[in-house]
Structures are given as C-alpha cells and as structure tokens.
Design a protein around this motif. Structure first.
Motif, PDB file in Angstrom:
ATOM      1  N   ALA A 174     -39.062 -53.693  20.936  1.00 24.05           N
ATOM      2  CA  ALA A 174     -39.863 -53.695  22.153  1.00 24.05           C
ATOM      3  C   ALA A 174     -40.734 -54.757  22.330  1.00 24.05           C
ATOM      4  O   ALA A 174     -40.884 -55.575  21.262  1.00 24.05           O
ATOM      5  CB  ALA A 174     -40.657 -52.378  22.254  1.00 24.05           C
ATOM      6  N   ALA A 175     -41.124 -55.422  23.425  1.00 27.97           N
ATOM      7  CA  ALA A 175     -41.957 -56.623  23.668  1.00 27.97           C
ATOM      8  C   ALA A 175     -42.881 -56.357  24.662  1.00 27.97           C
ATOM      9  O   ALA A 175     -42.689 -55.555  25.500  1.00 27.97           O
ATOM     10  CB  ALA A 175     -41.033 -57.818  23.622  1.00 27.97           C
ATOM     11  N   TRP A 176     -44.064 -57.110  24.607  1.00 27.57           N
ATOM     12  CA  TRP A 176     -44.903 -57.153  25.787  1.00 27.57           C
ATOM     13  C   TRP A 176     -45.596 -58.579  25.596  1.00 27.57           C
ATOM     14  O   TRP A 176     -45.895 -58.991  24.712  1.00 27.57           O
ATOM     15  CB  TRP A 176     -46.036 -56.028  25.333  1.00 27.57           C
ATOM     16  N   SER A 177     -45.982 -58.937  26.743  1.00 28.85           N
ATOM     17  CA  SER A 177     -46.939 -60.298  27.016  1.00 28.85           C
ATOM     18  C   SER A 177     -47.584 -59.940  28.538  1.00 28.85           C
ATOM     19  O   SER A 177     -46.776 -59.211  29.252  1.00 28.85           O
ATOM     20  CB  SER A 177     -46.303 -61.205  26.769  1.00 28.85           C
ATOM     21  N   GLN A 178     -48.291 -60.954  28.896  1.00 34.26           N
ATOM     22  CA  GLN A 178     -48.905 -60.760  30.143  1.00 34.26           C
ATOM     23  C   GLN A 178     -47.932 -60.717  31.281  1.00 34.26           C
ATOM     24  O   GLN A 178     -48.174 -60.240  32.240  1.00 34.26           O
ATOM     25  CB  GLN A 178     -50.207 -61.637  30.476  1.00 34.26           C
ATOM     26  N   ASN A 179     -47.125 -61.825  31.015  1.00 35.99           N
ATOM     27  CA  ASN A 179     -46.030 -62.198  32.365  1.00 35.99           C
ATOM     28  C   ASN A 179     -44.589 -61.510  31.970  1.00 35.99           C
ATOM     29  O   ASN A 179     -43.759 -62.041  32.712  1.00 35.99           O
ATOM     30  CB  ASN A 179     -46.092 -63.633  32.612  1.00 35.99           C
ATOM     31  N   LEU A 180     -44.462 -60.974  30.847  1.00 38.30           N
ATOM     32  CA  LEU A 180     -43.186 -60.583  30.477  1.00 38.30           C
ATOM     33  C   LEU A 180     -42.518 -59.270  31.513  1.00 38.30           C
ATOM     34  O   LEU A 180     -43.376 -58.481  32.017  1.00 38.30           O
ATOM     35  CB  LEU A 180     -43.026 -60.015  29.143  1.00 38.30           C
ATOM     36  N   ALA A 190     -34.358 -56.790  24.070  1.00 39.18           N
ATOM     37  CA  ALA A 190     -35.603 -55.808  23.885  1.00 39.18           C
ATOM     38  C   ALA A 190     -35.948 -55.047  25.125  1.00 39.18           C
ATOM     39  O   ALA A 190     -35.399 -55.356  25.991  1.00 39.18           O
ATOM     40  CB  ALA A 190     -36.880 -56.744  23.553  1.00 39.18           C
ATOM     41  N   THR A 191     -36.742 -53.990  24.856  1.00 43.88           N
ATOM     42  CA  THR A 191     -37.320 -53.108  26.019  1.00 43.88           C
ATOM     43  C   THR A 191     -38.679 -53.662  26.322  1.00 43.88           C
ATOM     44  O   THR A 191     -39.395 -53.995  25.333  1.00 43.88           O
ATOM     45  CB  THR A 191     -37.334 -51.648  25.773  1.00 43.88           C
ATOM     46  N   LEU A 192     -39.125 -53.535  27.600  1.00 43.18           N
ATOM     47  CA  LEU A 192     -40.365 -53.939  27.896  1.00 43.18           C
ATOM     48  C   LEU A 192     -41.408 -52.824  27.761  1.00 43.18           C
ATOM     49  O   LEU A 192     -41.293 -51.778  28.197  1.00 43.18           O
ATOM     50  CB  LEU A 192     -40.312 -54.282  29.422  1.00 43.18           C
ATOM     51  N   ALA A 193     -42.263 -53.190  26.843  1.00 42.41           N
ATOM     52  CA  ALA A 193     -43.478 -51.979  26.468  1.00 42.41           C
ATOM     53  C   ALA A 193     -44.384 -51.917  27.983  1.00 42.41           C
ATOM     54  O   ALA A 193     -44.672 -53.071  28.447  1.00 42.41           O
ATOM     55  CB  ALA A 193     -44.285 -52.309  25.296  1.00 42.41           C
ATOM     56  N   PRO A 194     -44.814 -50.560  28.207  1.00 44.78           N
ATOM     57  CA  PRO A 194     -45.640 -50.662  29.550  1.00 44.78           C
ATOM     58  C   PRO A 194     -47.040 -51.306  29.261  1.00 44.78           C
ATOM     59  O   PRO A 194     -47.675 -51.485  30.223  1.00 44.78           O
ATOM     60  CB  PRO A 194     -45.818 -49.134  29.691  1.00 44.78           C
ATOM     61  N   LEU A 199     -47.475 -50.579  22.930  1.00 42.60           N
ATOM     62  CA  LEU A 199     -46.757 -51.615  21.781  1.00 42.60           C
ATOM     63  C   LEU A 199     -47.281 -51.214  20.541  1.00 42.60           C
ATOM     64  O   LEU A 199     -46.676 -51.048  19.429  1.00 42.60           O
ATOM     65  CB  LEU A 199     -46.716 -52.724  22.194  1.00 42.60           C
ATOM     66  N   LEU A 200     -48.705 -51.213  20.409  1.00 44.90           N
ATOM     67  CA  LEU A 200     -49.241 -51.546  19.100  1.00 44.90           C
ATOM     68  C   LEU A 200     -49.389 -49.863  18.712  1.00 44.90           C
ATOM     69  O   LEU A 200     -48.981 -49.852  17.457  1.00 44.90           O
ATOM     70  CB  LEU A 200     -50.737 -51.869  19.221  1.00 44.90           C
ATOM     71  N   ALA A 201     -49.572 -48.915  19.400  1.00 45.17           N
ATOM     72  CA  ALA A 201     -49.500 -47.339  19.008  1.00 45.17           C
ATOM     73  C   ALA A 201     -48.201 -47.149  18.468  1.00 45.17           C
ATOM     74  O   ALA A 201     -48.183 -46.185  17.546  1.00 45.17           O
ATOM     75  CB  ALA A 201     -50.389 -46.845  20.045  1.00 45.17           C
ATOM     76  N   THR A 202     -47.174 -47.623  19.005  1.00 41.29           N
ATOM     77  CA  THR A 202     -45.882 -47.046  18.681  1.00 41.29           C
ATOM     78  C   THR A 202     -44.780 -47.761  17.643  1.00 41.29           C
ATOM     79  O   THR A 202     -43.672 -47.227  17.414  1.00 41.29           O
ATOM     80  CB  THR A 202     -45.164 -46.843  19.993  1.00 41.29           C
ATOM     81  N   SER A 203     -45.239 -49.145  17.218  1.00 38.08           N
ATOM     82  CA  SER A 203     -44.651 -49.668  16.569  1.00 38.08           C
ATOM     83  C   SER A 203     -44.651 -49.549  15.195  1.00 38.08           C
ATOM     84  O   SER A 203     -46.019 -49.434  14.632  1.00 38.08           O
ATOM     85  CB  SER A 203     -44.949 -51.149  17.030  1.00 38.08           C
ATOM     86  N   ASP A 204     -43.775 -49.903  14.506  1.00 35.00           N
ATOM     87  CA  ASP A 204     -43.772 -49.858  12.823  1.00 35.00           C
ATOM     88  C   ASP A 204     -44.083 -51.109  12.218  1.00 35.00           C
ATOM     89  O   ASP A 204     -44.646 -51.226  11.231  1.00 35.00           O
ATOM     90  CB  ASP A 204     -42.474 -49.093  12.281  1.00 35.00           C
ATOM     91  N   PHE A 205     -43.629 -51.951  12.899  1.00 34.97           N
ATOM     92  CA  PHE A 205     -43.983 -53.535  12.715  1.00 34.97           C
ATOM     93  C   PHE A 205     -44.540 -54.248  13.922  1.00 34.97           C
ATOM     94  O   PHE A 205     -43.537 -54.009  14.764  1.00 34.97           O
ATOM     95  CB  PHE A 205     -42.550 -54.189  12.003  1.00 34.97           C
ATOM     96  N   VAL A 206     -45.198 -55.081  13.882  1.00 34.87           N
ATOM     97  CA  VAL A 206     -45.748 -55.704  14.989  1.00 34.87           C
ATOM     98  C   VAL A 206     -45.841 -57.238  14.480  1.00 34.87           C
ATOM     99  O   VAL A 206     -46.265 -57.850  13.557  1.00 34.87           O
ATOM    100  CB  VAL A 206     -47.363 -55.329  15.760  1.00 34.87           C
ATOM    101  N   SER A 207     -45.173 -58.195  15.544  1.00 36.64           N
ATOM    102  CA  SER A 207     -45.022 -59.641  15.307  1.00 36.64           C
ATOM    103  C   SER A 207     -45.639 -60.413  16.329  1.00 36.64           C
ATOM    104  O   SER A 207     -45.153 -59.989  17.602  1.00 36.64           O
ATOM    105  CB  SER A 207     -43.674 -59.964  14.637  1.00 36.64           C
TER     106      SER A 207
END
Length: 320
Positions: A174-180, A190-194, A199-207
């Motif tokens: 999954a991915a997120w950014s301001q303009n994604l 990837a899927t767009l996180a809302p 994204l942070l609450a549901t991910s096992d790894f964050v990069s």
C-alpha cells in the motif's frame, strides 16, 4: 592557456580519482581530491577559495548564500545527481556561478532499502554478531514478509521499485503521499491508502520515499509513531528530517515499534554522541544508498563531462 583549479570534496573512500578519466582535463584544469569532511566555512574557504570549479557529493557540503559570497573565484559548482536541496541556487546565480548535476540511478537506494528491511526483519546484525563472537545460537525470532503489509510513504521512482520487490515477496503493498492517486498506485502494483494515519496503523513495515520539502519535513511525528503497531518496523532511506528524530529515539527506547532502520541523518557524519547510535533495535548505515560503483561512475564521469561542456561554453545538466 590559464589552468583552472578544481576541488572534489568529501571523497571519503578515496575513489573519485579512479572512477573517471580526469586526465582529459589535465591541460586545462588542476584537480585535487579532498577526503576530510569540512564543516566550518572558514576551513572550507581556506581549502577551496582559490578554485574556479568545485565538485560536491550529494548534500554532504551545503552551499548557502553566505558561502558563495566568500568564494568570489568560484564559477562552476557540480553536484552528484540532478537535485541538491543544500545548494542555494538563487545565490549561485546572483554570484555568477553555474550549477550542474550528473547522472544518477534510482536502483541503488531501492536495493539498500531492502537490505535494511531484511536486516531488521531477520535480526541479521544480531545473529551475525552472536555467530562471530560465540554467542547464543538462534537468539531472535524473525518477522515474516509474505502476506504482511508493506506501507510506502511516497511512490516515486525509488518507492515504485521497492513496491515491485515487495510484491515479489508476496506482500500486500500500500502507498500514500499527498498527491498520489489510485491509478498511479495501481501502476506500481500498490493500493492507495486512504490516509497517512491508516497506512501507518495497518502496515507491518513502513518505508519512507518522499522528497524533503516544507510539506514533508516532520511528516512522521510522535503521534504517527505511536499509531504504528508495536510489531512494525520503520525504514527511512529518503531524508532524516521527514521523521521526527527525537520521537524516533523515544519510540525505539520505549518500544512503540519493533525497530527502525535508517541510512540518512540530519547531521552527517552522525555525531559520536547521537542517541541513535545507542538506541535499541536500530539498524543504521552511513548514507550508503547511492554509494555503488555504478553510481560513482556516473557521478564522476558526469563531472568530467560537465567541466568539459562548461569550458566549451555550453554547460549541460544545469540546475536552477
């Protein structure tokens, strides 16, 4: 013909001379290579004040307006890569300095991201240390990747490469950014996180793979780190200031997250007394994301090309 002077800064590994054919410039440019990192402006001016050309490595040596004012002979500043937020381009232009970049590849930092992520997930440093020292045999319990969620903050060239590797491991990416957008995310597999929070609450790894800007500085703060799972890992190979460093130290010491890996720091080289050096479950590297043979060939061969083009009156890869 007048011989110009050129200084190549921050050649930490003493490899710049051998990665390009500097002899092509020998009849026009006197090139010297400086290994020692110079931080104080007085020291820097004393070393390179006689130079018309300076080559810098990434953002190791910032060039703010006040430094340009103290280097009246400087006419060409070359940075490795095609972006350098630590160079005041407006000041360069005001002082008649041409700023050029060099070729740079996005593959090496994406690869290093996985070195950090896998190193954290499988306790590589701890287990190797135990094996070499005669310590306990099997002291850690590895974290699975297959079937787990990889959350990417940013999905540019590097983030997209990381996403494809995550998919190859069988991860839910999954991915997120301001303009994604959802369409752009889907193109990278990837899927767009809302939201960033989801994204942070549901991910096992964050990069982290964002460009540092006023919008992204401090984007991941204490509340965000608390929101992450206590079994989750955070990796940052982008820019340190995107993650609140004090909050990161606290998160590691208090166990908000399982661990963190970083290749970037707000002050580099990292001060010897920096708390991250002793933080638990922290895997740190000295900004090696771009440090590969191929990238260095591009940097220094590109620097020679930039100098030749400038001397011919047709600068290439100009910034600003």
């Amino acid at each position: 013909m007048t011989t110009l002077r050129c200084a190549v800064l921050d050649d930490f590994q003493e490899v710049a001379r051998g990665r390009a054919d500097w002899a092509r410039l020998a009849d026009r440019v006197d090139v010297r290579f400086l290994r020692r990192h110079l931080t104080a402006h007085d020291e820097l001016v004393a070393e390179i004040g006689d130079c018309e050309i300076v080559v810098v490595m990434r953002e190791r040596t910032p060039f703010p307006a006040e430094l340009f004012a103290r280097l009246p002979k400087l006419r060409l500043l070359i940075t490795s890569g095609l972006r350098n937020a630590s160079i005041d381009l407006a000041a360069a232009a005001a002082h008649g300095v041409t700023v050029c970049g060099t070729p740079s590849s996005s593959e090496p930092p994406a690869e290093l991201t996985w070195a950090l992520l896998l190193g954290l997930a499988r306790g590589v440093v701890t287990e190797n240390g135990n094996l070499r020292s005669g310590g306990p045999w099997q002291s850690t319990l590895g974290a699975d990747l297959h079937g787990r969620r990889l959350g990417l903050l940013g999905l540019g060239k590097i983030g997209a490469r990381v996403a494809r590797v995550g998919a190859a491991f069988g991860m839910d990416v999954a991915a997120w950014s301001q303009n994604l957008t959802g369409e752009r995310a889907a193109e990278a597999g990837a899927t767009l996180a809302p939201s960033k929070e989801e994204l942070l609450a549901t991910s096992d790894f964050v990069s982290v793979h964002l460009v540092l800007s006023e919008r992204t500085r401090g984007l991941v703060g204490a509340d965000d780190l608390r929101r992450m799972r206590p079994t989750a890992y955070l990796v940052n190979t982008s820019r340190a200031a995107i993650v609140d460093q004090d909050a990161l130290v606290r998160a590691l010491r208090e166990g908000w997250i399982a661990g963190a890996g970083s290749d970037v720091f707000e002050t580099e080289p990292l001060p010897l007394d920096h708390p991250l050096r002793t933080a638990p479950n922290f895997l740190g590297l000295p900004h090696l994301g771009y440090v590969t043979r191929g990238n260095y060939d591009g940097y220094f061969q590109g620097a020679v090309e930039d100098i030749e083009a400038y001397l011919a009156g047709s600068p290439i890869r100009t910034l600003g």
